[in-house]
Design a protein around this motif. Structure first.
Motif, PDB file in Angstrom:
ATOM      1  N   ALA A 154      56.068  -1.053 -35.316  1.00  0.00           N
ATOM      2  CA  ALA A 154      55.411  -2.283 -35.787  1.00  0.00           C
ATOM      3  C   ALA A 154      53.996  -2.388 -35.692  1.00  0.00           C
ATOM      4  N   THR A 155      53.389  -2.902 -36.930  1.00  0.00           N
ATOM      5  CA  THR A 155      51.900  -3.096 -37.001  1.00  0.00           C
ATOM      6  C   THR A 155      51.722  -4.798 -37.160  1.00  0.00           C
ATOM      7  N   ALA A 156      50.896  -5.049 -36.395  1.00  0.00           N
ATOM      8  CA  ALA A 156      50.438  -6.563 -36.348  1.00  0.00           C
ATOM      9  C   ALA A 156      49.962  -6.746 -37.796  1.00  0.00           C
ATOM     10  N   LYS A 157      50.312  -7.993 -38.086  1.00  0.00           N
ATOM     11  CA  LYS A 157      49.638  -8.371 -39.784  1.00  0.00           C
ATOM     12  C   LYS A 157      48.820  -9.440 -39.203  1.00  0.00           C
ATOM     13  N   SER A 158      47.697  -9.591 -39.945  1.00  0.00           N
ATOM     14  CA  SER A 158      46.361 -10.429 -39.762  1.00  0.00           C
ATOM     15  C   SER A 158      47.016 -11.684 -40.670  1.00  0.00           C
TER      16      SER A 158
ATOM     17  N   PRO B 176      31.212   7.043 -29.507  1.00  0.00           N
ATOM     18  CA  PRO B 176      30.934   5.993 -28.678  1.00  0.00           C
ATOM     19  C   PRO B 176      31.877   4.713 -29.026  1.00  0.00           C
ATOM     20  N   LYS B 177      32.767   3.785 -28.009  1.00  0.00           N
ATOM     21  CA  LYS B 177      33.347   2.941 -28.538  1.00  0.00           C
ATOM     22  C   LYS B 177      33.102   1.777 -27.378  1.00  0.00           C
ATOM     23  N   ILE B 178      33.423   0.558 -27.614  1.00  0.00           N
ATOM     24  CA  ILE B 178      33.502  -0.517 -26.950  1.00  0.00           C
ATOM     25  C   ILE B 178      34.841  -0.764 -26.508  1.00  0.00           C
ATOM     26  N   THR B 179      34.959  -0.876 -25.192  1.00  0.00           N
ATOM     27  CA  THR B 179      36.271  -1.443 -24.563  1.00  0.00           C
ATOM     28  C   THR B 179      36.397  -2.601 -24.251  1.00  0.00           C
ATOM     29  N   PHE B 180      37.481  -3.353 -24.542  1.00  0.00           N
ATOM     30  CA  PHE B 180      37.859  -4.654 -24.186  1.00  0.00           C
ATOM     31  C   PHE B 180      38.809  -4.636 -23.304  1.00  0.00           C
ATOM     32  N   ARG B 181      38.659  -5.264 -22.112  1.00  0.00           N
ATOM     33  CA  ARG B 181      39.951  -5.388 -20.984  1.00  0.00           C
ATOM     34  C   ARG B 181      40.295  -6.875 -21.048  1.00  0.00           C
ATOM     35  N   PRO B 182      41.199  -7.358 -21.420  1.00  0.00           N
ATOM     36  CA  PRO B 182      41.490  -8.786 -21.274  1.00  0.00           C
ATOM     37  C   PRO B 182      41.679  -9.302 -19.836  1.00  0.00           C
ATOM     38  N   GLY B 183      40.960 -10.587 -19.877  1.00  0.00           N
ATOM     39  CA  GLY B 183      41.174 -11.209 -18.475  1.00  0.00           C
ATOM     40  C   GLY B 183      42.563 -11.958 -18.353  1.00  0.00           C
ATOM     41  N   ILE B 184      42.994 -12.688 -17.268  1.00  0.00           N
ATOM     42  CA  ILE B 184      43.989 -13.382 -17.032  1.00  0.00           C
ATOM     43  C   ILE B 184      44.501 -14.274 -17.992  1.00  0.00           C
ATOM     44  N   ASP B 185      43.764 -14.979 -18.635  1.00  0.00           N
ATOM     45  CA  ASP B 185      43.883 -16.067 -19.606  1.00  0.00           C
ATOM     46  C   ASP B 185      44.426 -15.363 -21.001  1.00  0.00           C
ATOM     47  N   LEU B 186      43.901 -14.106 -21.166  1.00  0.00           N
ATOM     48  CA  LEU B 186      44.628 -13.466 -22.464  1.00  0.00           C
ATOM     49  C   LEU B 186      45.680 -12.903 -22.267  1.00  0.00           C
ATOM     50  N   LYS B 187      45.781 -12.298 -20.837  1.00  0.00           N
ATOM     51  CA  LYS B 187      47.192 -11.441 -20.595  1.00  0.00           C
ATOM     52  C   LYS B 187      48.414 -12.468 -20.382  1.00  0.00           C
ATOM     53  N   GLU B 188      48.032 -13.739 -20.061  1.00  0.00           N
ATOM     54  CA  GLU B 188      49.041 -14.559 -20.136  1.00  0.00           C
ATOM     55  C   GLU B 188      49.433 -15.196 -21.421  1.00  0.00           C
ATOM     56  N   MET B 189      48.571 -14.983 -22.492  1.00  0.00           N
ATOM     57  CA  MET B 189      48.815 -15.421 -23.831  1.00  0.00           C
ATOM     58  C   MET B 189      49.661 -14.446 -24.319  1.00  0.00           C
ATOM     59  N   LEU B 190      49.333 -12.918 -24.271  1.00  0.00           N
ATOM     60  CA  LEU B 190      50.208 -12.049 -24.446  1.00  0.00           C
ATOM     61  C   LEU B 190      51.518 -11.908 -24.060  1.00  0.00           C
ATOM     62  N   ALA B 191      51.616 -12.394 -22.755  1.00  0.00           N
ATOM     63  CA  ALA B 191      53.056 -12.602 -22.170  1.00  0.00           C
ATOM     64  C   ALA B 191      54.135 -13.538 -22.868  1.00  0.00           C
ATOM     65  N   ILE B 192      53.402 -14.751 -23.561  1.00  0.00           N
ATOM     66  CA  ILE B 192      54.388 -15.623 -24.051  1.00  0.00           C
ATOM     67  C   ILE B 192      54.201 -15.583 -25.728  1.00  0.00           C
ATOM     68  N   THR B 193      53.468 -14.800 -26.273  1.00  0.00           N
ATOM     69  CA  THR B 193      53.298 -14.684 -27.644  1.00  0.00           C
ATOM     70  C   THR B 193      54.826 -14.222 -28.422  1.00  0.00           C
ATOM     71  N   LYS B 194      55.051 -14.680 -29.442  1.00  0.00           N
ATOM     72  CA  LYS B 194      56.298 -14.570 -30.121  1.00  0.00           C
ATOM     73  C   LYS B 194      55.759 -13.764 -31.254  1.00  0.00           C
ATOM     74  N   PHE B 195      57.070 -12.947 -31.989  1.00  0.00           N
ATOM     75  CA  PHE B 195      56.651 -12.193 -33.119  1.00  0.00           C
ATOM     76  C   PHE B 195      57.644 -12.366 -34.040  1.00  0.00           C
ATOM     77  N   GLU B 196      57.358 -12.420 -35.358  1.00  0.00           N
ATOM     78  CA  GLU B 196      58.391 -12.407 -36.422  1.00  0.00           C
ATOM     79  C   GLU B 196      57.871 -11.410 -37.599  1.00  0.00           C
ATOM     80  N   LYS B 197      58.930 -10.797 -38.215  1.00  0.00           N
ATOM     81  CA  LYS B 197      58.654  -9.901 -39.249  1.00  0.00           C
ATOM     82  C   LYS B 197      58.082 -10.652 -40.285  1.00  0.00           C
ATOM     83  N   ALA B 198      56.715 -10.190 -40.796  1.00  0.00           N
ATOM     84  CA  ALA B 198      56.131 -10.483 -42.340  1.00  0.00           C
ATOM     85  C   ALA B 198      57.110 -10.627 -43.458  1.00  0.00           C
ATOM     86  N   LYS B 199      57.018 -11.301 -44.359  1.00  0.00           N
ATOM     87  CA  LYS B 199      57.830 -11.286 -45.492  1.00  0.00           C
ATOM     88  C   LYS B 199      57.202 -10.846 -46.545  1.00  0.00           C
TER      89      LYS B 199
END
Length: 128
Positions: free
Chosen positions: A24-28, A105-128
């Protein structure tokens, strides 16, 4: 609204003879600009304008770049943290290593609790 995804078939780079698999690849579904984000934030407040928010976000971006370039981890509370990550060529010994061997060199982002909670409840659907 669920996050849309598409599927792409990929081989195993470490085992060319292995069967390909689908991943799977996330679609914008669009983007949010700095300006529209500042208007949204200002709209939730009765004390600041979108121009005020835009100015603060611009200054935040400059401060983030400054502190990362000085080797600091920048923590944004429950939002998350930013830090620098390096890749380099290998050297035969510590004495033979020099900073010109540092690549990508790269910039790393580590999500905090708010974004981790969002990830835990995110729903997914296949793009048409």
């Amino acid at each position: 609204m669920p996050v849309q995804y598409s599927l792409s078939e990929k081989g195993n780079p470490s085992d060319q003879s292995a069967p390909k698999k689908f991943y799977a690849t996330a679609k914008s579904t669009g983007e949010v600009t700095f300006r529209s984000l500042s208007k949204e934030i200002a709209g939730a407040s009765t004390t600041v304008s979108d121009t005020d928010v835009l100015a603060v976000l611009n200054d935040l971006s400059k401060a983030l770049a400054k502190h990362l370039s000085e080797g600091r981890i920048v923590r944004f509370g429950d939002f998350g943290s930013f830090s620098m990550r390096l890749s380099s060529e290998g050297a035969e010994s510590a004495e033979k290593f020099n900073s010109s061997m540092i690549k990508a060199p790269k910039i790393t982002f580590r999500p905090g609790i708010d974004l981790k909670e969002m990830l835990a409840i995110t729903k997914f659907e296949k793009a048409k």
